[in-house]
Design an enzyme around this catalytic site. Structure first.
Site, short mmCIF file in Angstrom:
data_model
loop_
_atom_site.label_atom_id
_atom_site.label_comp_id
_atom_site.label_asym_id
_atom_site.label_seq_id
_atom_site.Cartn_x
_atom_site.Cartn_y
_atom_site.Cartn_z
N HIS A 278 0.81 -1.22 0.00
CA HIS A 278 0.00 0.00 0.00
C HIS A 278 0.85 1.27 0.00
CE1 HIS A 278 -3.29 -2.61 0.52
NE2 HIS A 278 -3.35 -2.64 1.85
N GLN A 400 -7.60 8.72 4.27
CA GLN A 400 -8.74 8.23 5.04
C GLN A 400 -8.51 8.54 6.52
OE1 GLN A 400 -8.43 3.94 4.32
NE2 GLN A 400 -7.36 3.65 6.27
#
Length: 522
Positions: A278, A400
């Protein structure tokens, strides 16, 4: 979907094209191929399929991207279930996507699950996949739509069975005409050797344009905005280099632990689970050079160039931690040395980034849930306003939660005195784009697979180079059984992490915290 609605699909469905904000579809157009589309979810009874895959497909269904008259969903797993059993399991998770106020959500969910046919079988059984193929082929023959019969296979499965299931798909279930595409989830191996072995096994069965290695971070809205923000704004171009940027941090924080996944997590650890995939994908988009076009191969070529410029980190470049209570999990060995926290400093050895540390930080059981990119600029020369105490300029991309892009800058504090203070220019998505549905990552990426757009998926050479960077340090940690530093739950992680990033030039602002506007209003 109700018959009245389906009759309007061609009139209202968004075209399968990349639409720019002004409505211009001239850049990178993707044609709607027509024909039938069979989406097969392998491992359909598992958690990933239930919580991510089917909800993402439902969100696309609600927005008419996968119209019911030409699309069929098939589930395959070892569990002995009926169609109705699987449909009932899924209903509670079908909430994604945006609809108009007149639409009954429960009716939409019912219309969606009626598209699902389930069959059970082993992952090593020819008979099970032959039965699956017959179900798909019989449906394809019944559809009245002209065009190719397209088949998309989503492996919501443990990575250990990928090669076996891939062989079965290749042997029994390929589309007779049209295309076959296969989506596989991370982890793509545990190190360079295992990743290359998996790539080799899959490469013998499918061409690279048939394989979609999904990393859901590449589907996040802010991550996808990186290319536009970097290369469409003239004022950022001269600043995006070592002359102006002091350091770059890419951070992932969770306020909870392994939550029943201790056995899985202990096999991989935070570096393999989060950082190698990621955070490295985000790093590539932050650091890459401008591609010659938005063609997927041009974009991925530039990402690979960045990866080839990154040096292999040493143990001196990292801090490892493990939260207190991690080994209390019955599925975790009492003597586990698996890190639940890591800070790793990487260096990109090219002209643009020479001397700029890229700091990757990820951890569990920390003080908050957050994923962000923090680009910290160097101090202003000739500081006549004594701004150092206020903190440096920073461009922050919050991935996020509460997606946002904000620029921390020094301004005059209102009043009669000439006093500087820190504030921000803020683009908070939930305020600026309140009327626009921000899709979930899986929703966007599944649509990309249907379109055949591989820009947001990993290419084999990209995956290989990422493992070449991390495998040496991972092997060293495993071989030396390097014991991570214990840290308390609910904090920032080991203090050594802050010491390390401070040594590499990061200056933490004190007394100023950005608060999302929606929380300010409360």
């Amino acid at each position: 979907m109700a018959s009245e609605e389906t009759s309007k699909v061609e009139a209202v469905a968004p075209s399968l094209e990349c639409v720019t904000p002004g409505g211009d579809t001239s850049s990178n157009p993707i044609k709607d191929e027509g024909g039938s589309l069979a989406i097969v979810v392998l491992g359909a009874s598992g958690d990933l399929a239930k919580k991510k895959t089917f909800p993402a497909l439902f969100a696309l269904f609600k927005q008419n991207y996968i119209p019911s008259e030409s699309t069929k969903l098939f589930g395959y797993a070892r569990s002995k279930l009926t169609d109705e059993d699987l449909q009932d399991r899924l209903r509670g998770y079908l909430t994604g996507g945006k609809t108009d106020e007149k639409t009954d959500p429960a009716q939409l969910a019912n219309d969606f699950v009626k598209l699902i046919t389930y069959t059970s079988g082993g992952y090593d059984e020819d008979a099970g996949f032959q039965k699956l193929d017959k179900l798909v082929e019989d449906w394809e023959k019944q559809t009245a739509h002209e065009g190719p019969h397209r088949r998309l296979f989503y492996m919501a499965l443990p990575p250990s069975v990928y090669p076996l299931v891939a062989k079965m798909v290749r042997k029994h279930c390929m589309a007779k005409e049209g295309w076959t595409r296969v989506v596989i989830e991370k982890p793509f191996g545990k190190d360079l050797e295992s990743a290359e072995k998996l790539s080799g096994e899959l490469g013998e069965l499918f061409t690279e344009d048939q394989l979609y290695r999904i990393d859901h971070y590449l589907g996040k809205e802010i991550v996808q905005n990186l290319l536009v923000m970097r290369f469409a704004n003239r004022f950022l171009v001269p600043l995006w280099n070592a002359e102006h940027i002091s350091n770059v941090q890419i951070v992932f924080k969770e306020p909870f632990g392994t939550e029943g996944r201790g056995g899985y997590f202990d096999e991989f650890g935070i570096i393999r689970d989060i950082i190698q995939n990621h955070l490295m994908q985000v790093l590539c988009l932050v650091a890459m050079e401008k591609p010659v076009s938005l063609d997927p191969e041009d974009v991925r070529d530039e990402k690979v160039k960045v990866l080839k410029s990154i040096g292999v980190p040493t143990l001196a470049d990292c801090v490892l931690g493990q939260y207190e209570g991690y080994t209390d999990d019955d599925t975790v060995p009492d003597d586990s040395h698996t890190p639940t926290f890591a800070t790793i400093v990487l260096r990109i050895n090219n002209e643009r980034w020479d001397g700029v540390p890229f700091i990757l930080r990820a951890g569990k059981c920390l003080d908050q849930r957050k994923a962000e990119v923090r680009i910290q600029f160097k101090d202003t020369p000739g500081d006549i306003f004594k701004c150092k105490k206020q903190g440096r300029n920073e461009l922050v991309l919050r991935l996020q939660p509460a997606e946002a892009i904000y620029l921390k800058m020094t301004v005059k504090q209102p009043g009669l005195e000439m006093q500087a203070s820190q504030s921000e220019l803020d683009l908070s998505y939930r305020d600026r784009y309140a009327e626009i549905n921000i899709p979930e990552a899986y929703e966007r990426l599944l649509l990309d697979v249907i379109r055949g757009d591989q820009q947001h998926f990993l290419r084999r050479d990209e995956l290989k180079r990422a493992w070449e960077i991390f495998t040496p340090i991972l092997h060293k940690i495993d071989e030396e059984k390097k014991k991570p530093t214990l840290y308390k739950q609910g904090g920032r992680g080991p203090p050594e992490s802050d010491e390390l990033i401070g040594a590499y030039g990061f200056q933490r602002t004190s007394g100023y915290v950005w608060v999302p506007p929606q929380l300010q209003k409360k």
